[in-house]
Scaffold this motif. Structure first.
Motif, PDB file in Angstrom:
ATOM      1  N   VAL A 225       0.864  -1.199  -0.028  1.00  0.00           N
ATOM      2  CA  VAL A 225       0.115   0.143  -0.021  1.00  0.00           C
ATOM      3  C   VAL A 225       0.716   1.128  -0.111  1.00  0.00           C
ATOM      4  O   VAL A 225       0.440   2.269  -0.600  1.00  0.00           O
ATOM      5  N   SER A 226       1.985   1.141   0.352  1.00  0.00           N
ATOM      6  CA  SER A 226       2.859   2.312   0.423  1.00  0.00           C
ATOM      7  C   SER A 226       3.332   2.754  -0.885  1.00  0.00           C
ATOM      8  O   SER A 226       3.782   4.031  -1.053  1.00  0.00           O
ATOM      9  N   ASP A 227       3.152   1.790  -1.794  1.00  0.00           N
ATOM     10  CA  ASP A 227       3.524   2.325  -3.301  1.00  0.00           C
ATOM     11  C   ASP A 227       2.166   3.185  -4.102  1.00  0.00           C
ATOM     12  O   ASP A 227       1.986   3.696  -5.061  1.00  0.00           O
ATOM     13  N   VAL A 228       1.164   3.107  -3.350  1.00  0.00           N
ATOM     14  CA  VAL A 228      -0.229   3.526  -3.854  1.00  0.00           C
ATOM     15  C   VAL A 228      -0.262   5.139  -3.659  1.00  0.00           C
ATOM     16  O   VAL A 228       0.043   5.740  -2.226  1.00  0.00           O
ATOM     17  N   LEU A 229      -0.175   6.127  -4.423  1.00  0.00           N
ATOM     18  CA  LEU A 229      -0.196   7.524  -4.377  1.00  0.00           C
ATOM     19  C   LEU A 229      -1.597   7.743  -3.719  1.00  0.00           C
ATOM     20  O   LEU A 229      -2.540   7.431  -4.183  1.00  0.00           O
ATOM     21  N   PHE A 230      -1.682   8.832  -2.980  1.00  0.00           N
ATOM     22  CA  PHE A 230      -3.013   9.607  -2.319  1.00  0.00           C
ATOM     23  C   PHE A 230      -2.998  10.884  -2.819  1.00  0.00           C
ATOM     24  O   PHE A 230      -1.851  11.583  -2.554  1.00  0.00           O
ATOM     25  N   HIS A 231      -3.944  11.445  -3.703  1.00  0.00           N
ATOM     26  CA  HIS A 231      -4.097  12.718  -4.067  1.00  0.00           C
ATOM     27  C   HIS A 231      -5.359  13.459  -3.488  1.00  0.00           C
ATOM     28  O   HIS A 231      -6.366  12.809  -3.433  1.00  0.00           O
ATOM     29  N   THR A 232      -5.518  14.674  -3.375  1.00  0.00           N
ATOM     30  CA  THR A 232      -6.809  15.334  -3.111  1.00  0.00           C
ATOM     31  C   THR A 232      -6.902  16.617  -4.052  1.00  0.00           C
ATOM     32  O   THR A 232      -6.122  17.264  -4.302  1.00  0.00           O
ATOM     33  N   ASP A 233      -8.237  16.615  -4.659  1.00  0.00           N
ATOM     34  CA  ASP A 233      -8.344  17.877  -5.288  1.00  0.00           C
ATOM     35  C   ASP A 233      -8.935  19.049  -4.371  1.00  0.00           C
ATOM     36  O   ASP A 233      -9.907  18.854  -3.856  1.00  0.00           O
TER      37      ASP A 233
ATOM     38  N   LEU B  83      -0.192  14.143  -3.124  1.00  0.00           N
ATOM     39  CA  LEU B  83      -0.364  15.144  -4.136  1.00  0.00           C
ATOM     40  C   LEU B  83      -1.531  15.826  -3.448  1.00  0.00           C
ATOM     41  O   LEU B  83      -2.671  15.394  -3.162  1.00  0.00           O
ATOM     42  N   ALA B  84      -1.696  17.203  -3.920  1.00  0.00           N
ATOM     43  CA  ALA B  84      -2.999  18.112  -3.753  1.00  0.00           C
ATOM     44  C   ALA B  84      -2.978  19.160  -4.986  1.00  0.00           C
ATOM     45  O   ALA B  84      -1.736  19.704  -5.262  1.00  0.00           O
ATOM     46  N   THR B  85      -4.071  19.239  -5.566  1.00  0.00           N
ATOM     47  CA  THR B  85      -4.220  20.227  -6.467  1.00  0.00           C
ATOM     48  C   THR B  85      -5.020  21.542  -5.896  1.00  0.00           C
ATOM     49  O   THR B  85      -5.932  21.438  -5.380  1.00  0.00           O
ATOM     50  N   VAL B  86      -4.349  22.548  -6.351  1.00  0.00           N
ATOM     51  CA  VAL B  86      -5.309  24.000  -6.069  1.00  0.00           C
ATOM     52  C   VAL B  86      -5.365  24.662  -7.355  1.00  0.00           C
ATOM     53  O   VAL B  86      -4.561  24.578  -8.123  1.00  0.00           O
ATOM     54  N   VAL B  87      -6.461  25.652  -7.207  1.00  0.00           N
ATOM     55  CA  VAL B  87      -6.756  26.563  -8.637  1.00  0.00           C
ATOM     56  C   VAL B  87      -6.815  27.834  -7.950  1.00  0.00           C
ATOM     57  O   VAL B  87      -7.456  28.178  -7.159  1.00  0.00           O
ATOM     58  N   GLY B  88      -6.060  28.557  -8.622  1.00  0.00           N
ATOM     59  CA  GLY B  88      -5.652  29.784  -8.306  1.00  0.00           C
ATOM     60  C   GLY B  88      -6.937  30.722  -8.159  1.00  0.00           C
ATOM     61  O   GLY B  88      -7.276  31.544  -7.048  1.00  0.00           O
ATOM     62  N   HIS B  89      -7.727  30.942  -9.247  1.00  0.00           N
ATOM     63  CA  HIS B  89      -8.923  31.872  -9.156  1.00  0.00           C
ATOM     64  C   HIS B  89      -9.940  31.600  -8.042  1.00  0.00           C
ATOM     65  O   HIS B  89     -10.490  32.291  -7.819  1.00  0.00           O
ATOM     66  N   LYS B  90      -9.768  30.581  -7.474  1.00  0.00           N
ATOM     67  CA  LYS B  90     -10.823  30.187  -6.505  1.00  0.00           C
ATOM     68  C   LYS B  90     -10.642  30.745  -4.983  1.00  0.00           C
ATOM     69  O   LYS B  90     -11.323  30.919  -4.087  1.00  0.00           O
ATOM     70  N   PHE B  91      -9.241  31.202  -5.052  1.00  0.00           N
ATOM     71  CA  PHE B  91      -9.065  32.094  -3.918  1.00  0.00           C
ATOM     72  C   PHE B  91      -8.334  33.285  -4.273  1.00  0.00           C
ATOM     73  O   PHE B  91      -7.335  34.031  -3.292  1.00  0.00           O
ATOM     74  N   GLY B  92      -8.529  34.125  -5.359  1.00  0.00           N
ATOM     75  CA  GLY B  92      -8.329  35.325  -5.691  1.00  0.00           C
ATOM     76  C   GLY B  92      -6.826  35.694  -6.523  1.00  0.00           C
ATOM     77  O   GLY B  92      -6.424  36.768  -6.970  1.00  0.00           O
ATOM     78  N   ALA B  93      -6.480  34.597  -7.266  1.00  0.00           N
ATOM     79  CA  ALA B  93      -5.412  34.582  -8.046  1.00  0.00           C
ATOM     80  C   ALA B  93      -5.881  34.806  -9.539  1.00  0.00           C
ATOM     81  O   ALA B  93      -7.115  34.614  -9.700  1.00  0.00           O
ATOM     82  N   PRO B  94      -4.976  35.280 -10.561  1.00  0.00           N
ATOM     83  CA  PRO B  94      -5.599  35.465 -11.845  1.00  0.00           C
ATOM     84  C   PRO B  94      -6.144  34.091 -12.594  1.00  0.00           C
ATOM     85  O   PRO B  94      -5.680  32.909 -12.001  1.00  0.00           O
TER      86      PRO B  94
END
Length: 207
Positions: free
Chosen positions: A77-85, A105-116
């Motif tokens: 299980v240590s080889d399984v990557l864990f990602h959150t959007d 891994l974690a994905t963030v989107v700029g315009h959701k918190f004030g970035a272009p």
């Protein structure tokens, strides 16, 4: 967004995936059910951190903890990557990816918190190696070739700093607005309580 990508890749015969259902009304996955669905063929667990429609905040920390516990039983299980959007979470929900050792891994989107618009970021835990998204130059640590958009990168950095500094106050303000709206809706419809889809009253949620 994640589901559409998985469906498209599945239709091309490139992968198979297991979709863990959410609870009726609350819209929450069971952390235990997510971890129990991991098989030897699994390479990635991915979960939406929070939902902008019903406000559900998924038990990402619990999933991370249970994945770590299962490694003691099933070392593979240590080889399984864990990602959150986390596109809907930054600036609205307290989130510290580095504080969850099992989150890769974690994905963030700029315009959701004030970035272009048009800029995002991917948190990658130190030591995780990813295949390049675009090949060519060595930009972005060799993960995505092409000249970087410096203005947008500076913009998302400034927005992230602002979100971190003003996040607690913003979350309190949003909760106050939500409570006022709910109170007025209850008054308008002569209702003692207002219950829509999403987490139970008092539970963790995106206001």
């Amino acid at each position: 967004a994640i589901t559409e990508c998985l469906v498209a890749l599945s239709e091309k015969g490139l992968l198979t995936f297991t979709e863990v259902p959410v609870s009726a009304g609350e819209g929450l996955v069971s952390a235990r059910e997510v971890v129990d669905s991991v098989r030897k063929e699994t390479v990635l667990v991915t979960v939406m951190h929070s939902n902008n429609e019903v406000g559900s905040i998924q038990p990402v920390s619990d999933i991370a903890r249970l994945l770590k516990e299962r490694e003691g039983v099933d070392p593979w299980v240590s080889d399984v990557l864990f990602h959150t959007d986390a596109a809907q979470s930054v600036g609205k929900v307290a989130l510290d990816a580095a504080a969850m050792p099992r989150l890769d891994l974690a994905t963030v989107v700029g315009h959701k918190f004030g970035a272009p618009k048009g800029i995002g970021a991917l948190f990658v835990k130190r030591g995780i190696r990813l295949e390049p998204f675009l090949r060519g130059g060595g930009q972005e640590g060799g993960r995505r070739a092409g000249t970087e958009n410096i203005l947008h990168i500076v913009g998302i950095g400034a927005a992230a700093a602002l979100a971190r500094r003003e996040g607690p106050e913003l979350r309190q303000h949003m909760q106050s607005l939500r409570d006022r709206l709910q109170a007025r809706l209850c008054a308008a419809f002569d209702a003692e309580d207002w219950r829509g889809d999403g987490p139970p009253e008092g539970g963790p949620r995106v206001a």
